[in-house]
Every structure is written in C-alpha cells, then in structure tokens.
Design an enzyme around this catalytic site. Structure first.
Site, PDB file in Angstrom:
ATOM      1  N   ASP A   1       0.850  -1.195   0.000  1.00  0.00           N
ATOM      2  CA  ASP A   1       0.000   0.000   0.000  1.00  0.00           C
ATOM      3  C   ASP A   1       0.887   1.247   0.000  1.00  0.00           C
ATOM      4  O   ASP A   1       1.701   1.436   0.902  1.00  0.00           O
ATOM      5  CB  ASP A   1      -0.902  -0.005   1.238  1.00  0.00           C
ATOM      6  CG  ASP A   1      -1.830   1.195   1.242  1.00  0.00           C
ATOM      7  OD1 ASP A   1      -2.853   1.146   0.521  1.00  0.00           O
ATOM      8  OD2 ASP A   1      -1.528   2.195   1.930  1.00  0.00           O
TER       9      ASP A   1
ATOM     10  N   SER B   1      -3.800   1.633  10.060  1.00  0.00           N
ATOM     11  CA  SER B   1      -3.509   1.762  11.507  1.00  0.00           C
ATOM     12  C   SER B   1      -4.184   0.658  12.321  1.00  0.00           C
ATOM     13  O   SER B   1      -4.812   0.938  13.347  1.00  0.00           O
ATOM     14  CB  SER B   1      -3.947   3.131  12.026  1.00  0.00           C
ATOM     15  OG  SER B   1      -3.258   4.136  11.355  1.00  0.00           O
TER      16      SER B   1
ATOM     17  N   HIS C   1      -7.316   9.577  -1.699  1.00  0.00           N
ATOM     18  CA  HIS C   1      -6.737   9.480  -0.351  1.00  0.00           C
ATOM     19  C   HIS C   1      -7.643  10.070   0.728  1.00  0.00           C
ATOM     20  O   HIS C   1      -7.672   9.574   1.863  1.00  0.00           O
ATOM     21  CB  HIS C   1      -5.393  10.216  -0.346  1.00  0.00           C
ATOM     22  CG  HIS C   1      -4.441   9.726   0.697  1.00  0.00           C
ATOM     23  ND1 HIS C   1      -3.086   9.697   0.504  1.00  0.00           N
ATOM     24  CD2 HIS C   1      -4.636   9.239   1.945  1.00  0.00           C
ATOM     25  CE1 HIS C   1      -2.493   9.209   1.592  1.00  0.00           C
ATOM     26  NE2 HIS C   1      -3.417   8.932   2.476  1.00  0.00           N
TER      27      HIS C   1
ATOM     28  N   TYR D   1       3.104   9.976   0.709  1.00  0.00           N
ATOM     29  CA  TYR D   1       4.134   9.400   1.584  1.00  0.00           C
ATOM     30  C   TYR D   1       5.555   9.775   1.155  1.00  0.00           C
ATOM     31  O   TYR D   1       6.499   9.576   1.917  1.00  0.00           O
ATOM     32  CB  TYR D   1       4.012   7.867   1.649  1.00  0.00           C
ATOM     33  CG  TYR D   1       2.678   7.347   2.112  1.00  0.00           C
ATOM     34  CD1 TYR D   1       1.772   8.164   2.801  1.00  0.00           C
ATOM     35  CD2 TYR D   1       2.301   6.030   1.864  1.00  0.00           C
ATOM     36  CE1 TYR D   1       0.543   7.675   3.218  1.00  0.00           C
ATOM     37  CE2 TYR D   1       1.073   5.540   2.284  1.00  0.00           C
ATOM     38  CZ  TYR D   1       0.196   6.366   2.949  1.00  0.00           C
ATOM     39  OH  TYR D   1      -1.019   5.873   3.353  1.00  0.00           O
TER      40      TYR D   1
END
Length: 316
Positions: A44, A211, A111, A49
């Site tokens: 991913d 997460s 996103h 990022y």
C-alpha cells in the site's frame, strides 16, 4: 482460510498487505524487500508518503531477482486532494507510476474526500493557519481516474476515509463508469467501524484497515492515549494462542473479511505480521475485542473540519 478478498471486479486482493506511511527513506526499500521475501504480495503506497521511488526500487529488484513477478503483486496507491482537478489527477498519477517503476496499478484510491487548494503544499493554509479548500471535488477526480482505467493504467478504483454518505454520492453520480472496489479507513478495536463495514460490504465494496495496531508511532501521540498493543485483555488472548498482540489485532480484521495493512520497518515484525493464518480467534474472543470500541481515532484530522465534505461528522 482465504488469504485474499475478492473484489467486485473478481480480482483477488491479498488480505494482508504492507503499509508504507512514515516508512523512512533509506529504510522503506529494505522493508519492502523483506516483505516480498516473507510472501507479502500487497503493498500500500501513496503520493503523499513521498517514498514511492524507494518502494519502486525494491519491487524492481525483487522482480529482477525472479523472486516475484509483477502479476503476482497487488500494488495500491492514492491521489492526494491537492490534485482533484482533472488534469492534475493524471499528473500526480504519472509521477506515482514513474516512481513505482510500474506500467499499471492494481488499485488507485482517492486518499481523502475533501479537495484542497492546488499547489506544491500538501496542506495549503491561509495567513491565519486555516486549511484552504480547492475547486476540484472527489467527483471531478473520479472522472479523471476512470480514464486511467479505460487506458489500462489502473485495474480498479477505490476511496479512503469516506463516510457512507460520500460513497452514496459517488455510487449515484450520473454517468458513473466504475464503482469503488474498496474503502480504506482507520480501523482497530478502539474504532471498530461496524456500521461502515456493514454498509460497504452490502454494496460490494471491501474495507481495508489502516492503523490496525492503533498507529503507536504517530508523532502526535499523547501519553494518556490508549495503547492497543499494551491492552491487558488483548495480551491475554495473545498469550492463549502463543501469538503477539499485533498478530491478534491483525487476525481480528481477517476474521471480519477486512483487508489489513500493518506498517513496520522492523524485519522481524514484518515477518511476524503475516504469520496470522495458523490460528483462529473464537467467537467469544472476537466479541470481546469488538466490545473495546470507543470511536477513538488516532487520526481525527480536526484541522480540516471547517471545510466542506469533512468525513468524520457523520456517524459512519
């Protein structure tokens, strides 16, 4: 136990993937190589990022070593909200594809649902420090993303951080060509997302949990924030199965048919995080873990809450 979920396109998405947010330059390449050696096939990524070039190097090295073929891999990336205007979606996508050194993506996600002012700054702010919204909406971005599917550059499209009202708006969009195949959201025992998962599954949309361990390394963590990895009840369940708390937290998602993308740069943890197919949590253990829900978010994105389309005001 299936090690993948089937998308509405009939493609198979590996149910455990490697997350790469905050995976540091100089370390993420090695992390991806370790993951591929440990039989991860789902990586991913995201433009935001700023490490996709290293992820791409790792993938290419593994392909050249004949450790894996491109078609065995399932690569996901995301378009950031400063690129929602149609020509900019393509520009961002082309950089992503070039950085990852690939000819196509398996899934391309939005996103975040709110459009931000275009420009080089990921978080454009006015002189008072408030975020500035942009002209483009997620619906504009979707149309540009659909063109990428038509051209064979992307196999499927998805969303991230969307509530069910936003997914409805997308599904009801006039002229919609491709439905979202997944919604990637924060999900763990303190934020079980039961209603959202139920809704997505009812629409043939898979859910991907980011997460899943409660993002223990987030820079803004406060000492009083709850810690999933240290939770005594989860530790107890883990001890019973001779597993780590992280493995129990990952297994929890798998048994809900939710894809899960734990992030780690530690080789031993990367390997451990995919060793989750040789045990099963009982119905009672699943119920116990579900009962921890407190709608607590590691990522509340409050600084965006004054802008239109903020996703977390809705119940789900």
């Amino acid at each position: 136990m299936a090690t993948f979920v089937e998308l509405s396109t009939k493609a198979k998405m590996p149910i455990v993937g490697l997350g790469t947010w905050r995976s540091l330059l100089g370390k993420v390449k090695e992390a991806v190589k370790v993951a591929i050696d440990a039989e991860y096939r789902h990586i991913d990524c995201a433009y935001f990022y700023e490490n996709q070039h290293e992820v791409g190097e790792a993938i290419q090295e593994k392909i050249q070593e004949k450790a894996v073929m491109r078609e065995d891999l399932f690569i996901v990336s995301k378009v950031w909200p400063t690129f929602f205007e149609r020509p900019l979606v393509r520009k961002a996508f082309e950089k992503t594809l070039k950085d990852l050194k690939l000819s196509y993506l398996d899934v391309y996600l939005i996103h975040w649902p709110q459009g931000f002012k275009t420009g080089d700054d990921f978080f454009p702010k006015d002189d008072k420090g408030n975020m500035i919204s942009g002209k483009g909406t997620f619906l504009d971005a979707w149309e540009a993303m659909e063109e990428l599917v038509d051209e064979g550059l992307v196999k499927a499209l998805g969303v991230s951080n969307f509530n069910h009202f936003q997914i409805e708006r997308l599904l009801n969009k006039p002229g919609l060509k491709y439905k979202p195949v997944t919604n990637q959201v924060e999900c763990h025992p303190y934020l079980t997302q039961e209603k959202l998962i139920q809704y997505c599954h009812s629409k043939g949309i898979t859910v991907t949990a980011y997460s899943p361990l409660g993002s223990p390394d987030r820079p803004w963590a406060k000492p009083e924030d709850p810690s999933l990895l240290e939770d005594p009840k989860i530790k107890e369940i883990a001890a019973k199965h001779k597993k780590t708390t992280a493995q129990v937290l990952i297994r929890f998602h798998i048994q809900r048919n939710v894809t899960v993308i734990p992030k780690s740069m530690t080789p031993a943890h990367i390997v451990e995080n995919i060793q989750v197919f040789d045990f099963k949590l009982s119905d009672e253990e699943m119920a116990t873990i579900l009962s921890f829900n407190r709608n607590w978010r590691a990522f509340d994105f409050k600084e965006f809450s004054h802008l239109e389309d903020f996703p977390f005001d809705a119940e789900y």
